[in-house]
Design an enzyme around this catalytic site. Structure first.
Site, PDB file in Angstrom:
ATOM      1  N   SER A 192       0.851  -1.191   0.000  1.00  0.00           N
ATOM      2  CA  SER A 192       0.000   0.000   0.000  1.00  0.00           C
ATOM      3  C   SER A 192       0.891   1.247   0.000  1.00  0.00           C
ATOM      4  O   SER A 192       1.711   1.404  -0.898  1.00  0.00           O
ATOM      5  CB  SER A 192      -0.955  -0.046   1.187  1.00  0.00           C
ATOM      6  N   ASP A 262     -16.589 -14.716 -14.718  1.00  0.00           N
ATOM      7  CA  ASP A 262     -15.820 -15.738 -13.988  1.00  0.00           C
ATOM      8  C   ASP A 262     -15.296 -16.830 -14.907  1.00  0.00           C
ATOM      9  O   ASP A 262     -14.162 -17.302 -14.773  1.00  0.00           O
ATOM     10  CB  ASP A 262     -16.705 -16.331 -12.873  1.00  0.00           C
ATOM     11  N   ASP A 265     -11.688 -17.384 -17.626  1.00  0.00           N
ATOM     12  CA  ASP A 265     -10.392 -18.034 -17.406  1.00  0.00           C
ATOM     13  C   ASP A 265     -10.502 -19.557 -17.490  1.00  0.00           C
ATOM     14  O   ASP A 265      -9.539 -20.268 -17.211  1.00  0.00           O
ATOM     15  CB  ASP A 265      -9.806 -17.605 -16.051  1.00  0.00           C
ATOM     16  N   ALA A 267     -12.571 -21.539 -15.679  1.00  0.00           N
ATOM     17  CA  ALA A 267     -13.124 -22.209 -14.496  1.00  0.00           C
ATOM     18  C   ALA A 267     -14.119 -21.299 -13.785  1.00  0.00           C
ATOM     19  O   ALA A 267     -13.850 -20.109 -13.591  1.00  0.00           O
ATOM     20  CB  ALA A 267     -12.004 -22.595 -13.529  1.00  0.00           C
ATOM     21  N   ASP A 269     -15.155 -20.549 -10.537  1.00  0.00           N
ATOM     22  CA  ASP A 269     -14.737 -20.816  -9.162  1.00  0.00           C
ATOM     23  C   ASP A 269     -14.864 -19.578  -8.274  1.00  0.00           C
ATOM     24  O   ASP A 269     -14.303 -19.524  -7.177  1.00  0.00           O
ATOM     25  CB  ASP A 269     -13.295 -21.339  -9.137  1.00  0.00           C
ATOM     26  N   ILE A 271     -13.556 -16.704  -8.814  1.00  0.00           N
ATOM     27  CA  ILE A 271     -12.361 -15.851  -8.866  1.00  0.00           C
ATOM     28  C   ILE A 271     -12.071 -15.490 -10.314  1.00  0.00           C
ATOM     29  O   ILE A 271     -11.965 -16.370 -11.183  1.00  0.00           O
ATOM     30  CB  ILE A 271     -11.147 -16.571  -8.243  1.00  0.00           C
ATOM     31  N   ASP A 404      -8.608  -5.817  -5.111  1.00  0.00           N
ATOM     32  CA  ASP A 404      -8.301  -4.680  -4.228  1.00  0.00           C
ATOM     33  C   ASP A 404      -9.453  -3.682  -4.305  1.00  0.00           C
ATOM     34  O   ASP A 404      -9.756  -3.158  -5.366  1.00  0.00           O
ATOM     35  CB  ASP A 404      -6.992  -4.034  -4.668  1.00  0.00           C
ATOM     36  N   HIS A 444      -7.086  -5.874  -0.497  1.00  0.00           N
ATOM     37  CA  HIS A 444      -6.035  -4.872  -0.354  1.00  0.00           C
ATOM     38  C   HIS A 444      -4.909  -5.418   0.535  1.00  0.00           C
ATOM     39  O   HIS A 444      -5.059  -5.479   1.745  1.00  0.00           O
ATOM     40  CB  HIS A 444      -6.588  -3.573   0.206  1.00  0.00           C
TER      41      HIS A 444
END
Ligand SMILES: *[C@@H]1O[C@H](CO)[C@@H](O)[C@H](O)[C@H]1NC(C)=O
Ligand SMILES: *[C@@H]1O[C@H](CO)[C@@H](O)[C@H](O)[C@H]1NC(C)=O
Ligand SMILES: *[C@@H]1O[C@H](CO)[C@@H](O)[C@H](O)[C@H]1NC(C)=O
Ligand SMILES: *[C@@H]1O[C@H](CO)[C@@H](O)[C@H](O)[C@H]1NC(C)=O
Ligand SMILES: *[C@@H]1O[C@H](CO)[C@@H](O)[C@H](O)[C@H]1NC(C)=O
Ligand SMILES: *[C@@H]1O[C@H](CO)[C@@H](O)[C@H](O)[C@H]1NC(C)=O
Ligand SMILES: *[C@@H]1O[C@H](CO)[C@@H](O)[C@H](O)[C@H]1NC(C)=O
Ligand SMILES: *[C@@H]1O[C@H](CO)[C@@H](O)[C@H](O)[C@H]1NC(C)=O
Ligand SMILES: *[C@@H]1O[C@H](CO)[C@@H](O)[C@H](O)[C@H]1NC(C)=O
Length: 533
Positions: A192, A262, A265, A267, A269, A271, A404, A444
């Site tokens: 940060s 999602d 990529d 998958a 999941d 993320i 973040d 973050h």
């Protein structure tokens, strides 16, 4: 001063007594610490304390500013602790701590700060046990508020670039004197504001550190605070206004963004590996018939779409990149909560506008232009020429969480590309001294649904394997020339180690991105590969 047996001072005092007791057994390390107390002299500095601290004790910080919420810290290695105050100008100075471990490896380490504050001096574990002689400072002022900036440009100068530089110089002197031999390699780690301080070192003092680990940096700092103020205007401060988006509705928006992005990529999941590929259109959530809790009225849809657009001056120049999609759950309780961000007021009002009555709700383009042009003491940290750092052999490991919610990670890619353009380099050329790792699913500096533990701090530490610890990876790079190609992150169930591993992923260096290739479940890092497509 007298103290009661239960006061923090008494406990610190007992630690000293324990040290003295062991000293009578003629321990050379303790004797050196004792000698340092008599001999240490640093120009323009007042030594407040030199103290032997045995491992497994708890340091107490009764003087630490209450806003820091840091009254104690456990120590896991025998150290000689030095505390001093050093003047940085006739009207400013830094409080500094140096923690010198018994089990010294010859390595020197500086640590950075966070937010507007000078709170955390040293995040000792695992650095102490790893044998780094470590220093940290209070960044030129105490506590989390920016009030000390008002009417004292010297304090702003410390914050912008000087505290780490002065701290490193003093820390190296103490280290060499204490161990009676010179340190071998110097390192820096911070996130940060600490990340920005690392970049400032690479840009301004290219010889201060051989290896810099800089996370989630507050680069383009005045524009970052302006953008945070602008996001507040976009999402609104009137929580009863029909255009305001409640945290519950942000949950719906998050689900919609995952639905749209999602799978890109490979998958599903929860993320998003590469938010650059994600351009959500939230018109799909517009209410068809009437307002309900699970759809957006026209004004809400306008505001939600706006959050994911870059922030421009009227002439088309970029002020700050868009918020990366995926972070909206966390942002709904910070930037989009209807409460002005404390960083906007905390920085702009004392350091830029010199007006404590200024309200973030009134932020204007004039304020933003003024801040960017004032750029006090180069706080924007935007020099793209790292040639001197490279030439002096420096290595830079940059990371940023892709969820973040305080600093859009697109700001990190923007700086990386700016360096590439300034130095006319291809990514493959920049690789030998500067690598940027995107940490999917990390918030973050820490936490989030992704494999976020990468050795960035005590809380993110999961062992000392160079493949999964950014600081150890840096040591390997500097000392053996082995540059990291991926950084393996882990996540434990509920972030509790005892509940077992839930996820591993090998995070790729930019511009590579992770693609799910199968064979293993998506929760296993071996099921993924770094690709450019
Ligand atoms: C100590 O302070 C004086 C006066 O401000 C300054 O000239 C000198 O360079 C300082 N020394 C160091 C080592 O910073
Ligand atoms: C700032 O904090 C340091 C310890 O961290 C303390 O020694 C010092 O007295 C504090 N200064 C002020 C002005 O509160
Ligand atoms: C202070 O720190 C403790 C322990 O880290 C934490 O549980 C608590 O929430 C913090 N309090 C505030 C006001 O931040
Ligand atoms: C000292 O450091 C070495 C490696 O650097 C480590 O293996 C050893 O456990 C450390 N000893 C102590 C007492 O911390
Ligand atoms: C340490 O380095 C300094 C120069 O930075 C040099 O003058 C000195 O001789 C070195 N000391 C030892 C013990 O190597
Ligand atoms: C907030 O919005 C509500 C509903 O539109 C309105 O009645 C109220 O006056 C607004 N409050 C302020 C302070 O603007
Ligand atoms: C656009 O406006 C900003 C703010 O006034 C200024 O800093 C910038 O240089 C301008 N850009 C161009 C391309 O004129
Ligand atoms: C970058 O800095 C170096 C000196 O450190 C200088 O020689 C070089 O010309 C600079 N390059 C650019 C593109 O400004
Ligand atoms: C970086 O430094 C190395 C030597 O350390 C040199 O070979 C290389 O050309 C430099 N790269 C740039 C872009 O300056």
């Amino acid at each position: 001063m007298l103290f009661s047996a239960t006061s923090p001072r008494a406990i610190a005092g007992l630690a000293v007594l324990a040290g003295l007791f062991q000293f009578t057994r003629a321990d050379m390390f303790e004797k050196s610490c004792h000698d340092l107390k008599r001999n240490l002299a640093i120009e323009n500095a007042t030594i407040n304390l030199v103290q032997y601290v045995p491992s497994a004790s708890t340091l107490m910080f009764p003087e630490n500013d209450i806003t820091c919420n840091r009254s104690s810290q456990a120590i896991s290695a025998d150290i000689c602790r030095v505390a001093l105050y050093a003047k940085t100008s006739p009207f400013s100075g830094v409080h500094l701590e140096a923690w010198l471990p018994r089990n010294w490896t010859g390595r020197f380490l500086s640590t950075g700060n966070g937010g507007l504050s000078g709170c955390k001096f040293i995040d000792c574990d695992p650095q102490g046990t790893l044998g780094f002689a470590t220093v940290g400072t209070n960044n030129g002022h105490n506590g989390t508020s920016g009030l000390a900036f008002l009417n004292n440009p010297n304090v702003i100068e410390d914050y912008s670039y000087r505290s780490v530089h002065v701290g490193a110089a003093i820390g190296k002197t103490i280290t060499n004197q204490f161990y009676k031999r010179n340190f071998t390699k110097s390192y820096y780690i911070g996130c940060s504001t600490g990340g920005r301080q690392g970049f400032q070192s690479a840009q301004m003092f290219p010889r201060d550190f051989d290896g810099i680990v800089a996370g989630s940096p507050t680069l383009a700092f005045t524009q970052l605070t302006a953008w945070a103020g602008w996001l507040g205007l976009v999402t609104g401060y009137n929580t009863t206004d029909p255009g305001f988006i409640s945290p519950n509705l942000w949950k719906t928006i998050h689900q919609e963004i995952l639905k749209q992005c999602d799978g890109l990529d490979g998958a599903i999941d929860g993320i998003i590996e590469n938010p650059d590929l994600c351009h959500p259109n939230l018109d799909s959530l517009r209410c068809r018939y009437q307002s309900t809790y699970s759809c957006l009225n026209n004004e809400q849809a306008r505001r939600a779409n706006m959050v994911f657009k870059p922030f421009y001056y009227p002439n088309g120049s970029l002020i700050f990149p868009r918020m990366q999609p995926g972070s909206e759950l966390e942002s709904s309780s910070t930037f989009y909560s209807g409460v002005p961000s404390p960083y906007v007021k905390g920085w702009l009002s004392p350091a830029i506008l010199y007006n404590l009555n200024w309200k973030p709700e009134t932020i204007s383009l004039a304020d933003i232009t003024f801040a960017q042009e004032l750029n006090p003491f180069g706080v924007n940290t935007r020099n793209g020429n790292l040639s001197a750092f490279n030439t002096s052999g420096g290595k830079l490991l940059h990371y940023h969480g892709l969820q973040d919610y305080l600093i859009s990670s697109e700001n990190s890619a923007r700086y990386y590309n700016f360096v590439r353009e300034t130095m006319s380099l291809k990514s493959s050329d920049i690789d030998h001294f500067y690598r940027y790792f995107r940490i999917s699913g990390m918030g973050h500096c820490r936490q989030g649904p992704g494999a976020w533990m990468i050795g960035q701090s005590t809380i993110g530490n999961n062992g000392l394997d160079p493949g999964s610890n950014v600081l150890i990876a840096m040591v390997e790079w500097v000392e053996k020339g082995l540059a990291p190609t991926t950084i393996k992150g882990v996540k434990f169930r509920g972030d509790k180690v005892k509940d077992g591993l839930s996820l591993t992923r090998k995070h790729c260096r930019y511009p590579y991105q992770n693609k799910y290739v199968g064979l293993q479940p998506p929760s296993n890092g071996d099921g993924w590969a770094c690709t450019l497509e």
